[in-house]
Design an enzyme around this catalytic site. Structure first.
Site, PDB file in Angstrom:
ATOM      1  N   ASP A 104       0.797  -1.225   0.000  1.00 26.02           N
ATOM      2  CA  ASP A 104       0.000   0.000   0.000  1.00 26.02           C
ATOM      3  C   ASP A 104       0.833   1.279   0.000  1.00 26.02           C
ATOM      4  O   ASP A 104       0.275   2.370   0.084  1.00 26.02           O
ATOM      5  CB  ASP A 104      -0.924   0.011   1.221  1.00 26.02           C
ATOM      6  CG  ASP A 104      -1.913  -1.137   1.173  1.00 26.02           C
ATOM      7  OD1 ASP A 104      -2.464  -1.398   0.082  1.00 26.02           O
ATOM      8  OD2 ASP A 104      -2.133  -1.786   2.210  1.00 26.02           O
ATOM      9  N   HIS A 105       2.145   1.156  -0.089  1.00 23.50           N
ATOM     10  CA  HIS A 105       3.020   2.355  -0.006  1.00 23.50           C
ATOM     11  C   HIS A 105       4.014   2.350  -1.142  1.00 23.50           C
ATOM     12  O   HIS A 105       5.164   1.986  -0.939  1.00 23.50           O
ATOM     13  CB  HIS A 105       3.744   2.373   1.333  1.00 23.50           C
ATOM     14  CG  HIS A 105       4.381   3.686   1.657  1.00 23.50           C
ATOM     15  ND1 HIS A 105       5.639   4.044   1.230  1.00 23.50           N
ATOM     16  CD2 HIS A 105       3.915   4.728   2.371  1.00 23.50           C
ATOM     17  CE1 HIS A 105       5.938   5.247   1.691  1.00 23.50           C
ATOM     18  NE2 HIS A 105       4.911   5.680   2.374  1.00 23.50           N
ATOM     19  N   PHE A 106       3.756   2.717  -2.240  1.00 32.41           N
ATOM     20  CA  PHE A 106       2.521   3.214  -2.823  1.00 32.41           C
ATOM     21  C   PHE A 106       2.057   2.199  -3.855  1.00 32.41           C
ATOM     22  O   PHE A 106       2.879   1.655  -4.590  1.00 32.41           O
ATOM     23  CB  PHE A 106       2.737   4.576  -3.463  1.00 32.41           C
ATOM     24  CG  PHE A 106       3.113   5.632  -2.465  1.00 32.41           C
ATOM     25  CD1 PHE A 106       2.133   6.231  -1.686  1.00 32.41           C
ATOM     26  CD2 PHE A 106       4.432   5.998  -2.277  1.00 32.41           C
ATOM     27  CE1 PHE A 106       2.468   7.220  -0.775  1.00 32.41           C
ATOM     28  CE2 PHE A 106       4.771   6.981  -1.353  1.00 32.41           C
ATOM     29  CZ  PHE A 106       3.789   7.590  -0.598  1.00 32.41           C
TER      30      PHE A 106
END
Length: 153
Positions: free
Chosen positions: A44-46
């Site tokens: 999720d990053h990124f």
């Protein structure tokens, strides 16, 4: 000796950010870590363009530059003999980090730490993270203490 220090680190595999200790003495430590491409924080990053979060960069610097050195100093300062099954509990008390470059999945980083002082159970270090081209990724001052919990793993 270095392997014993690694065995005393209180982190499990998904959150242990120390692969190798190159040098370690009473004044400092040099260690390495290669970021796993499938690490949990990249999802999720990124999304679609993974970058190592600054908090993970800081954690890598703290684990190598403060915790590894702190355990080494504790073992050499006292008559205490910690065993591989005792839990150490690192307490990071302050950081002041500046970031200069991104760290990407699969990248190997080198952390160099220079002890500023170790007294009354508190360790303060100047820590740098470099890439394999010896370019500065991040630098800062770290302070903390490491306690033996008295508990077994």
């Amino acid at each position: 000796m270095y392997k014993n220090i690694l065995n005393l680190l209180p982190y499990k595999s998904s959150f242990r950010f120390v692969d190798h200790i190159s040098s370690l003495d009473m004044d400092g430590v040099v260690g390495e870590y290669t970021l796993k491409e499938d690490a949990f924080f990249y999802e999720d990053h990124f999304a679609g363009n993974p970058v190592t979060p600054g908090v993970i960069v800081t954690e890598i610097m703290a684990q190598i530059g403060l915790v590894v050195l702190g355990i080494f100093l504790i073992l050499h300062e006292s008559d205490v003999n910690f065993t591989d099954d005792e839990l150490m509990f690192p307490l990071l008390t302050s950081t002041d980090v500046s970031f200069y470059k991104m760290v990407l999945p699969g990248q190997r980083v080198i952390v160099k730490s220079q002890k500023q002082y170790f007294r009354f159970g508190k360790l303060k270090c100047y820590v740098e993270m470099l890439d394999t081209n010896n370019e500065l990724i991040a630098k800062g001052m770290f302070s903390g203490i490491i306690k033996n919990t008295g508990f077994k793993k």
